[in-house]
Design an enzyme around this catalytic site. Structure first.
Site, short mmCIF file in Angstrom:
data_model
loop_
_atom_site.label_atom_id
_atom_site.label_comp_id
_atom_site.label_asym_id
_atom_site.label_seq_id
_atom_site.Cartn_x
_atom_site.Cartn_y
_atom_site.Cartn_z
N ARG A 140 0.82 -1.22 0.00
CA ARG A 140 0.00 0.00 0.00
C ARG A 140 0.85 1.27 0.00
O ARG A 140 0.32 2.37 -0.18
CB ARG A 140 -0.93 -0.01 1.21
CG ARG A 140 -0.22 -0.02 2.55
CD ARG A 140 -1.22 -0.15 3.70
NE ARG A 140 -0.58 -0.17 5.01
CZ ARG A 140 -0.13 -1.28 5.58
NH1 ARG A 140 -0.24 -2.45 4.95
NH2 ARG A 140 0.44 -1.25 6.77
N TYR A 141 2.17 1.12 0.24
CA TYR A 141 3.04 2.30 0.32
C TYR A 141 3.87 2.52 -0.94
O TYR A 141 4.46 3.59 -1.10
CB TYR A 141 3.99 2.18 1.52
CG TYR A 141 3.29 2.15 2.85
CD1 TYR A 141 2.39 3.16 3.21
CD2 TYR A 141 3.52 1.12 3.76
CE1 TYR A 141 1.74 3.13 4.44
CE2 TYR A 141 2.89 1.09 4.99
CZ TYR A 141 1.99 2.09 5.32
OH TYR A 141 1.36 2.06 6.53
N ILE A 142 3.99 1.53 -1.78
CA ILE A 142 4.87 1.67 -2.94
C ILE A 142 4.04 1.65 -4.23
O ILE A 142 2.92 1.15 -4.25
CB ILE A 142 5.94 0.55 -2.98
CG1 ILE A 142 5.29 -0.83 -2.93
CG2 ILE A 142 6.91 0.72 -1.83
CD1 ILE A 142 6.29 -1.97 -3.01
#
Length: 884
Positions: A140-142
């Site tokens: 979800r962060y990259i």
């Protein structure tokens, strides 16, 4: 009855509850005869299906696009989502699950691995680090999107074969139409059922060059290139097939005598695993270091601090021998071809990939040609329809069939002008032309458009007629567009074989009980012999002439009355054993000199003739072939006039270890004592430099550097403009780019041409070099400075070729001896020319006969004798001059 028992046993599986003695006896008979278990149910019917599924649909890549199924589905999903912007990896994973029957974890891991290869996926965020082993951030962060390279070479829906997804709701590609040897560029590793695939990554540019060579009918070679750089020995690569192996080494530099720096690591290892292996080797006593610092950020930097009494060169060898600084990788080139696994070499993979690229380009050209022909046909038909106002004839038609028929009749006169027949669909398209478009129709623009289509059709046909040249141009364009920054990272080298016993740290102490015949590292109350390592061999001599080579142990027995014990060096031809022995109890006295280079471990040998009662009277082991002088005392006996004689080993030839030696005397000896220590009879040691492995050797490999005595040194001039001197120990390493390596002569005068990066001029200097353990500058410290050439002629001649605006100026020849005098190595030298220099080169030296030097006469001398006159006449003339 027997068949019923078989069925019952099969149903009950491998645990049989015998209800009767008959059943039990039958079962025991069955198992005793066959020794096999029967498989039924899923084991019998489904295991092969499962194995086939894992091989074909999970672990092994396909030859056509070089991708595993999960990777192919990820790429297809990213293409479907592609709008030029980054997408959250979590969204990509979710979208891919429409096509992939497994969970999100397998998709996420595969996507991260694709991203870390830096070829198909454009990454944003923390995607982990292959150097340190750090994992990526959560999906979800990259973010990710397709790279421009992937967009150019991976996708084309017109040439893609499609199939239904696992649930039948979507279409996915059977294989992607990849026009590049992607499998060899990325590499792959997968474990299936009963087989595995391991294809090493190769260099992007080299793959393109090899593809072009194949298209031209030329041969080529392919070797691995790893993203972690390092060095690789490809001698046993075996084209990537089973049975082959490559050795990969870290790049280790000497910062100074007490510091080593690892700047590149082997493929498949991380800085953490390398450091862990170094610490483990240190704890086991294989190497000796103070501490290890990990300064890795963007680039690898592992700093190793050495102990004061440790050689950095030997430590480098020990790091390769005992840690993950050197690893062996075994490739296994397995791919899917026609729904079956095949083992083929990387050269064959590249040929197939190149041929498929050529075929895909042909398909694309064929499709484009059909599109152009269709466009030409419809444009020409539209022009005829509008210019000849055929649309006016359909005004009175009452039915659709009449409209079609009327237009078709109106086109009849013009059909011979067209390239294919007019179909009903063509006529339907004509009826769909809007009035506004008809009213604005421009014949001139229509003709230009049709001519443009014809030009492009001719171009496509030309490409099809010269498909190989077109494919070569395609690869060259890919190299030009995406090859920058993808040069080879891993240096191809030939590695020397490191003997672990020669580089291991002496982490143990060797003791001996000579009388009882015991030796070992745990006999701490006994006589200390020397330091050793736990993997060393020792050689032990007994008084009766027997000797043996065996491994170092805690405590071992070899035989009573030990006279010599030492660590054994295999293939050491310079350690010479000088021996005096008596043959039998009362036999003659023999003397011999020999070397022991290698024998079978734990096998007993004899230094004497083997006669019972033989005994060694004197023995010495000489590391450099020294030959001492002994004083021998005989036992008194009648007629023996000389009771004391000298024995000089230097007069005795060195022979094989199995030779009996020379008879020294037949008289009985009272005692033997050392009279005088000798000097080496082996002379200097001849040393060669092997440029392929950049190591010294005494076996004649490479360039002969000369014969070296104890104080001689080696001079190394590096291309970076520095020089240094070293000893001639065979453990020395020379990792710099060497411009010149030779035996050091402090009297030799060198002429050096170099480029000064600060002044941006070429200079020449003449100087002698001084011994220096540390690199000393010859051309200054500016990064752009470099040495052009080093010359050692007595009267060098330099040819100067001009460039730039002065390129037409004739070349000049400079007598360097007259141009500049001999000065210090730190002197700047003299600028070669005020004009722009294109090239400097030392040519044939000048032939200058040295002028005879006049000898200064001391008082009372009359100068040299004129040998052209008779000496007697000269004597008479001298007497006359003196008035005698």
């Amino acid at each position: 009855m027997s068949e019923e028992l078989d069925d019952r046993i099969e149903l009950e599986g491998d645990t049989v509850k015998a209800s009767s003695a008959e059943e039990k006896a039958h079962y025991q008979k069955l198992m005793g005869e066959t020794k096999k278990y029967r498989l039924s149910g899923m084991y019998k019917d489904w295991f092969l299906d499962y194995a086939s599924y894992v091989i074909l649909e999970r672990a092994v890549p396909h030859i056509e696009d070089g991708l595993k199924p999960v990777q192919r589905r990820i790429m297809h999903a990213m293409k479907k989502m592609d709008d030029g912007r980054y997408n959250k990896v979590a969204n990509i994973i979710g979208y891919t699950m429409q096509y992939h029957p497994h969970g999100d974890a397998s998709i996420g891991d595969a996507l991260v691995q694709l991203g870390q290869k830096d070829l198909l996926v454009d990454c944003q965020g923390n995607w982990g680090n292959i150097l340190t082993g750090d994992s990526s951030a959560a999906p979800r962060y990259i973010e990710a999107r397709l790279s421009k390279f992937a967009g150019d070479v991976v996708f084309n829906p017109k040439t893609t074969e499609w199939m239904a997804s696992y649930d039948g709701r979507n279409q996915e590609p059977v294989t992607l139409p990849v026009k590049f040897p992607l499998l060899l560029a990325q590499g792959v590793e997968g474990i299936a059922v009963g087989l595995a695939s391991k294809i090493l990554p190769h260099n992007f540019i080299e793959l393109i060059d090899a593809s072009i060579a194949h298209l031209r009918g030329e041969d080529f070679e392919l070797y691995p290139d790893f993203p972690t750089a390092g060095m690789v020995d490809v001698l046993r690569y075996n084209d990537g097939l089973r049975g082959g192996a490559v050795k990969v080494r870290a790049k280790i530099n000497k910062l100074d005598k007490k510091t080593l720096v690892i700047t590149e690591i082997p493929f498949g290892k991380t800085t953490s695993s390398v450091i862990e292996s170094i610490i483990k080797a240190n704890d086991k006593g294989k190497i000796k270091i103070k501490k290890v610092d990990d300064n890795t950020a963007r680039d690898v930097e592992i700093v190793i601090h050495l102990a004061n009494d440790v050689s950095p060169d030997i430590t480098i060898d020990a790091l390769y021998a005992f840690t993950d600084c050197e690893v062996s990788i075994s490739p296994n080139a397995c791919v899917i071809i026609d729904k079956r696994p095949h083992f083929i070499g990387v050269k064959e993979m590249l040929r197939r990939s190149t041929d498929r690229t050529k075929e895909l380009l042909r398909m694309e050209l064929d499709i484009r040609l059909r599109e152009l022909e269709e466009g030409w046909h419809m444009s020409s038909l539209e022009k005829i329809f509008i210019e000849n106002r055929i649309y006016n004839s359909i005004e009175e038609c009452e039915t659709w069939e009449a409209v079609i028929e009327t237009i078709d009749r109106g086109l009849d006169p013009f059909k011979p002008m067209l390239r294919r027949e007019v179909t009903t669909d063509d006529i339907v398209k004509l009826t769909e032309i809007k009035i506004k478009r008809i009213s604005k129709f421009d014949t001139k623009k229509a003709d230009e458009y049709i001519r443009g289509l014809e030009v492009e059709m001719d171009e496509v046909k030309n490409h099809l007629a010269h498909l190989i040249e077109y494919t070569i141009a395609y690869f060259e364009n890919i190299r030009k567009k995406y090859g920058k920054g993808r040069e080879r990272k891993t240096e191809i080298r030939s590695f020397d074989v490191i003997q672990a016993t020669q580089v291991v740290v002496a982490n143990e102490k060797l003791y001996v009980n000579r009388k009882e015949g015991f030796f070992g590292t745990n006999l701490k109350k006994e006589e200390y012999v020397c330091d050793c390592s736990d993997i060393d061999d020792v050689i032990v001599f007994l008084r009766d002439g027997k000797y043996i080579i065996t491994k170092v142990t805690d405590k071992g027995f070899v035989g009573k009355d030990i006279i010599h014990i030492a660590v054994f060096k295999k293939n050491d031809s310079r350690t010479i054993y000088n021996i005096v022995y008596r043959d039998g109890k009362n036999g003659p006295i023999y003397m011999k000199r020999c070397a022991i280079t290698g024998i079978t471990r734990d096998k007993e040998y004899d230094m004497t003739k083997g006669t019972a009662g033989s005994s060694i009277l004197y023995m010495s082991a000489n590391p450099n072939g020294e030959a001492e002088v002994l004083k021998v005392y005989f036992k008194p006996r009648p007629r023996l006039k000389k009771l004391i004689v000298d024995l000089d080993f230097s007069e005795l030839a060195i022979k094989g270890r199995s030779s009996m030696g020379n008879i020294f005397t037949r008289y009985a000896i009272h005692k033997v004592v050392l009279k005088e220590k000798g000097v080496s009879t082996l002379g200097g040691q001849n040393i060669w430099f092997d440029d392929t492995i950049r190591r010294l050797n005494a076996e004649g490999r490479g360039t002969h550097l000369g014969e070296f005595l104890s104080n001689d040194r080696i001079l190394v001039v590096a291309k970076n403009g520095t020089y240094y001197t070293t000893s001639y120990e065979l453990t020395n390493r020379y990792e710099d780019e060497i411009l010149r390596i030779e035996k050091f002569d402090p009297e030799k005068v060198f002429s050096i041409t170099y480029y000064d990066g600060e002044q941006k001029f070429f200079y020449v200097k003449r100087c002698s070099l001084e011994a220096s353990d540390r690199p000393s500058e010859l051309v200054g410290e500016h990064k752009a400075s470099y040495i052009v050439e080093v010359n050692d002629d007595d009267y060098p001649q330099l040819e100067v070729t001009f460039g730039g605006a002065n390129a037409s100026r004739p070349a000049e020849h400079i007598d360097v001896d007259e141009f500049i005098g001999v000065k210090s190595s730190k002197a700047k030298g003299k600028r070669v020319s005020t004009y722009e220099v294109g090239k400097l080169e030392f040519i044939e030296p000048l032939d200058k006969a040295p002028e005879p030097e006049e000898e200064e006469l001391e008082e009372g001398e009359d100068g040299p004798i004129d040998l052209s006159v008779d000496p007697e006449d000269y004597s008479n003339a001298k007497q006359m001059d003196l008035g005698l």
